[in-house]
Design a protein around this motif. Structure first.
Motif, short mmCIF file in Angstrom:
data_model
loop_
_atom_site.label_atom_id
_atom_site.label_comp_id
_atom_site.label_asym_id
_atom_site.label_seq_id
_atom_site.Cartn_x
_atom_site.Cartn_y
_atom_site.Cartn_z
N ALA A 488 9.98 30.27 -30.00
CA ALA A 488 8.77 29.64 -30.54
C ALA A 488 8.85 28.13 -30.34
CB ALA A 488 8.63 29.96 -32.02
N ASP A 489 7.68 27.47 -30.37
CA ASP A 489 7.69 26.02 -30.37
C ASP A 489 8.45 25.50 -31.58
OD1 ASP A 489 6.14 25.37 -28.03
OD2 ASP A 489 4.36 26.07 -29.09
N ILE A 490 8.15 26.09 -32.73
CA ILE A 490 8.89 25.77 -33.95
C ILE A 490 9.39 27.09 -34.52
CG2 ILE A 490 8.80 24.74 -36.26
CD1 ILE A 490 6.46 23.02 -35.33
N GLY A 491 10.68 27.32 -34.41
CA GLY A 491 11.29 28.53 -34.92
C GLY A 491 12.03 28.21 -36.21
N LEU A 492 11.77 28.99 -37.23
CA LEU A 492 12.32 28.72 -38.56
C LEU A 492 13.15 29.92 -39.01
CD1 LEU A 492 9.02 27.24 -40.00
CD2 LEU A 492 11.05 25.93 -39.34
N ARG A 493 14.45 29.72 -39.07
CA ARG A 493 15.38 30.79 -39.45
C ARG A 493 15.83 30.59 -40.89
NH1 ARG A 493 21.41 31.50 -37.17
NH2 ARG A 493 21.85 30.33 -39.08
N GLY A 494 15.51 31.54 -41.73
CA GLY A 494 15.78 31.41 -43.15
C GLY A 494 17.25 31.31 -43.49
N GLN A 495 17.56 30.45 -44.45
CA GLN A 495 18.91 30.33 -44.97
C GLN A 495 18.84 29.67 -46.35
OE1 GLN A 495 20.52 27.51 -41.88
NE2 GLN A 495 21.05 26.34 -43.70
N LEU A 496 19.93 29.71 -47.07
CA LEU A 496 19.99 29.04 -48.36
C LEU A 496 20.57 27.65 -48.19
CD1 LEU A 496 21.22 32.01 -50.58
CD2 LEU A 496 18.89 31.13 -50.30
N MET A 497 20.05 26.71 -48.96
CA MET A 497 20.47 25.31 -48.88
C MET A 497 20.72 24.78 -50.28
SD MET A 497 17.62 23.94 -46.16
CE MET A 497 18.17 22.24 -46.39
N VAL A 498 21.33 23.62 -50.33
CA VAL A 498 21.49 22.92 -51.59
C VAL A 498 20.38 21.89 -51.70
CG1 VAL A 498 22.98 21.44 -52.99
CG2 VAL A 498 23.98 23.28 -51.60
N GLY A 499 19.58 21.99 -52.73
CA GLY A 499 18.46 21.09 -52.92
C GLY A 499 18.88 19.74 -53.46
N ALA A 500 17.91 18.87 -53.65
CA ALA A 500 18.18 17.51 -54.12
C ALA A 500 18.85 17.50 -55.48
CB ALA A 500 16.88 16.71 -54.15
N ASP A 501 18.59 18.53 -56.30
CA ASP A 501 19.17 18.58 -57.64
C ASP A 501 20.52 19.30 -57.67
OD1 ASP A 501 18.39 21.16 -57.15
OD2 ASP A 501 17.10 21.36 -58.91
N GLY A 502 21.04 19.65 -56.46
CA GLY A 502 22.34 20.30 -56.38
C GLY A 502 22.31 21.80 -56.54
N ARG A 503 21.12 22.37 -56.75
CA ARG A 503 21.02 23.82 -56.91
C ARG A 503 20.63 24.48 -55.59
NH1 ARG A 503 17.46 24.77 -62.28
NH2 ARG A 503 16.13 23.23 -61.24
N GLN A 504 20.95 25.77 -55.47
CA GLN A 504 20.67 26.52 -54.25
C GLN A 504 19.17 26.82 -54.16
OE1 GLN A 504 22.35 30.61 -53.64
NE2 GLN A 504 23.70 29.51 -52.24
N VAL A 505 18.59 26.54 -52.99
CA VAL A 505 17.17 26.79 -52.78
C VAL A 505 16.97 27.45 -51.42
CG1 VAL A 505 16.43 24.86 -54.22
CG2 VAL A 505 16.80 24.50 -51.76
N GLU A 506 15.79 28.02 -51.21
CA GLU A 506 15.45 28.60 -49.91
C GLU A 506 15.15 27.49 -48.92
OE1 GLU A 506 12.33 31.45 -50.09
OE2 GLU A 506 13.38 32.76 -51.50
N GLY A 507 15.56 27.73 -47.68
CA GLY A 507 15.30 26.74 -46.63
C GLY A 507 15.34 27.39 -45.27
N PHE A 508 15.23 26.55 -44.24
CA PHE A 508 15.17 27.05 -42.87
C PHE A 508 15.97 26.15 -41.93
CE2 PHE A 508 11.33 28.49 -44.96
CZ PHE A 508 11.22 29.81 -44.55
N GLN A 509 16.70 26.78 -41.03
CA GLN A 509 17.25 26.07 -39.89
C GLN A 509 16.15 25.98 -38.85
OE1 GLN A 509 20.11 27.96 -37.13
NE2 GLN A 509 21.46 26.24 -37.60
N VAL A 510 16.03 24.84 -38.17
CA VAL A 510 14.89 24.59 -37.30
C VAL A 510 15.31 24.66 -35.84
CG1 VAL A 510 13.05 22.98 -36.72
CG2 VAL A 510 13.88 23.11 -39.08
N HIS A 511 14.59 25.48 -35.07
CA HIS A 511 14.70 25.53 -33.61
C HIS A 511 13.41 24.92 -33.05
CE1 HIS A 511 17.92 28.77 -33.48
NE2 HIS A 511 17.50 28.82 -34.73
N LEU A 512 13.52 24.11 -32.03
CA LEU A 512 12.34 23.43 -31.50
C LEU A 512 12.22 23.58 -29.98
CD1 LEU A 512 12.57 20.11 -33.55
CD2 LEU A 512 10.96 21.99 -33.93
N GLY A 513 11.01 23.86 -29.52
CA GLY A 513 10.72 23.84 -28.09
C GLY A 513 11.14 25.07 -27.33
N GLY A 514 11.34 26.19 -28.01
CA GLY A 514 11.64 27.43 -27.29
C GLY A 514 10.39 28.02 -26.67
N GLY A 515 10.58 28.97 -25.77
CA GLY A 515 9.41 29.60 -25.15
C GLY A 515 9.82 30.61 -24.10
#
Length: 574
Positions: A488-515
């Motif tokens: 995809a132009d913008i591919g978003l692969r789900g993963q868990l991250m640490v948010g600004a408050d230090g707690r675990q939140v949902e997020g995405f690793q970003v792939h760019l420019g695929g096709g």
């Protein structure tokens, strides 16, 4: 110190080491390839298939489980063989993504099922559409998602209802046979096969013959893993991501036929299919398809589950050896060398109004990230019939088409589709968005995708209403790439991250420019994955908006997003 390779001793003269070159060669470890006699050891999935043909489970569903309920289901049937009839247990509500990898299957799964309905070639009649909608409303809590495999996907299905669901589907020529499992999955096809002005050969007869001959045939029901197929004259299916694909090509001496590709697949080890360099006439497509499936069955890797896709065999053998084995061992004849397919000037997604070869129109419309309902599909059937059509097609991009629309009724149809939430003139954002099932129902998911995708599209439509470029955004809830994130132009692969408050939140690793190589000048590839580029789900709309604005400000005349990404400074992509 003695060299580590010289530790063995000659029994007759213990003081003398045995040279490395004199030792008996060690037999290479088998990869579970049946053709080479490697049948052991078996991984858990292979043991389930060896214990009982998965197709046999339907009789137990109809005669035992549908009467005795979920608690009566044998675990090997539940988490293994049910898939051959399109059934997966769905995720239990309320289990967050952080627990996906730590809970046992029985702790993750609910007593309901996801069910996939095969729609080979994406072709539905209005009568079939009405039955699909009826089942959704009566048995699936009004769920009926459009998938990027041209399937209809239900949720909340009870095992007790499966005999009646099968009866209704099969009464109109639909089935769930091998919609999942280690077997031939749905055969993708052009959603405008048989009506497109630019189509030279309609491959529908080949698709129908493959399904008739081989789907449900026990000779092909135990493959190392899934086997994905695509057959289209037009370059309008993601052919490079399939195990086998046939694309229309004209041989200079023999005329119209098909160019053969093998070995594509994404997930955690993405590979693109490779051209075999052969030309296949339409009537030979089913036999060649069976030959490739046979190679996969007999030579595919069964020892390790993560290496069990055809792409790994193609990568190890190379296309020359693959072609040789196909010709000599499975077809018994040589295939003709052939030209590659001619790519269109622009990528084809069929959205909007287009003229058919017979002078009528087809209309392509977008739901948002494939999310529809049985009630919506019922209204769609009413709209279609009211405008003189009887045929619907599903696309590999979670969209749908209405065929055979009279020109003088086309605008009325476009308006009526819009009124039920299906846009024939969608924004660039809705047009290019896809999302997998995600945390809502999938046991493998880590993050929510459908709701996130809908929120993202709504935000971008509000803030970038007049955006004038096509950008594809694909959201996936885990690394398995069911939504084709890497291409995809913008591919978003789900993963868990640490948010600004230090707690675990949902997020995405970003792939760019695929096709994919779907148009002239478009090189296939997996794009860029800038180091450490991750974004929380809450930050996602702002990130995509700002990225799109930087592209608009920095692009050259006519430059695609993927081309801009390749040359952009990494700082511009963050």
């Amino acid at each position: 110190m003695e060299d580590a390779t010289m530790v063995l001793r000659n029994p007759a003269r213990p003081e003398d080491p045995i040279p490395q070159s004199a030792r008996a060669p060690r037999r290479p470890r088998g990869e579970g390839q049946w053709a080479l006699g490697h049948h052991e050891p078996l991984n858990a999935n292979e043991r389930i298939k060896k214990d009982d043909d998965p197709l046999n489970v339907r009789a137990r569903i109809e005669n035992i489980y549908a009467h005795q309920g979920f608690a009566s289901i044998d675990p090997q049937d539940l988490r293994g063989r049910f898939r051959w009839w399109g059934l997966y247990t769905q995720r239990k509500a309320g289990i967050d993504g952080g627990r996906t990898a730590v809970l046992e299957p029985h702790e993750l799964e609910d007593e309901f099922f996801m069910l996939r309905v095969r729609v080979d070639g994406g072709q539905l009649s209005v009568a079939q559409l009405r039955v699909v909608a009826e089942i959704s409303r009566e048995f699936a809590r009004d769920t009926a998602d459009l998938t990027d495999r041209q399937n209809i996907q239900y949720h909340w299905i009870r095992v007790e209802d499966m005999p009646e669901i099968w009866r209704r589907l099969e009464s109109v020529g639909l089935q769930t046979t091998e919609a999942c499992g280690d077997c031939p999955r749905i055969v993708l096809g052009s959603p405008v096969a048989g009506v497109a002005r630019d189509e030279v050969v309609d491959p529908t007869p080949a698709i129908d013959e493959i399904v008739r001959r081989y789907v449900g045939d026990k000779q092909y029901a135990n493959l190392p893993r899934k086997f994905k197929s695509s057959i289209s004259w037009l370059v309008d299916t993601p052919y490079e991501t399939n195990d086998i694909a046939f694309l229309g090509a004209v041989h200079p001496d023999h005329g119209p036929g098909f160019d053969l590709w093998v070995g594509g697949g994404l997930s955690t080890n993405p590979m693109l299919a490779q051209r075999l360099g052969v030309w296949v006439p339409l009537h030979e497509v089913p036999d060649v398809w069976a030959g490739v499936a046979g190679i996969f069955r007999d030579y595919g890797y069964r020892r390790l589950r993560h290496r069990a896709r055809l792409k790994f065999l193609v990568a190890d053998w190379g296309v020359a050896k693959f072609r040789e084995v196909l010709e000599q061992e499975y077809l018994g004849r040589a295939l003709r060398d052939g030209p590659s397919a001619e790519l269109p000037a622009q990528q084809i997604d069929h959205i909007g109004v287009h003229e058919q070869r017979d002078g009528r129109n087809y209309v392509g419309a977008a739901a948002t990230v494939g999310r529809v309902s049985g009630s919506q599909l019922t209204r769609l059937a009413d709209v279609i019939e009211a405008h003189g059509s009887e045929r619907v097609r599903l696309t590999p991009y979670q969209k749908l088409l209405v065929l055979d629309v009279p020109p003088d009724r086309t605008e009325s149809l476009v308006e009526a589709l819009g009124e039920i939430g299906l846009s024939a003139r969608p924004s660039a954002w809705r047009r290019g968005a896809m999302a997998c099932t995600g945390l809502e129902f999938c046991k493998l998911a880590i993050v929510e995708t459908k709701a996130r995708g809908a929120e993202l599209v709504a935000r971008l439509e509000e803030r970038l209403r007049d955006f004038d470029a096509d950008i594809t955004i694909h959201l996936n809830g885990c690394p398995n790439a069911c939504a084709r994130t890497q291409v995809a132009d913008i591919g978003l692969r789900g993963q868990l991250m640490v948010g600004a408050d230090g707690r675990q939140v949902e997020g995405f690793q970003v792939h760019l420019g695929g096709g994919l190589g779907m148009a002239q000048g478009r090189a296939a590839g997996f794009g860029r994955k800038p180091r450490g580029l991750k974004v929380t789900a809450a930050e996602l709309p702002e990130y995509v908006e700002q990225l799109a604005r930087r592209y608009l400000a920095g692009r050259a005349d006519g430059e695609t997003f993927a081309s801009w990404v390749i040359r952009a400074d990494e700082g511009e992509l963050r």
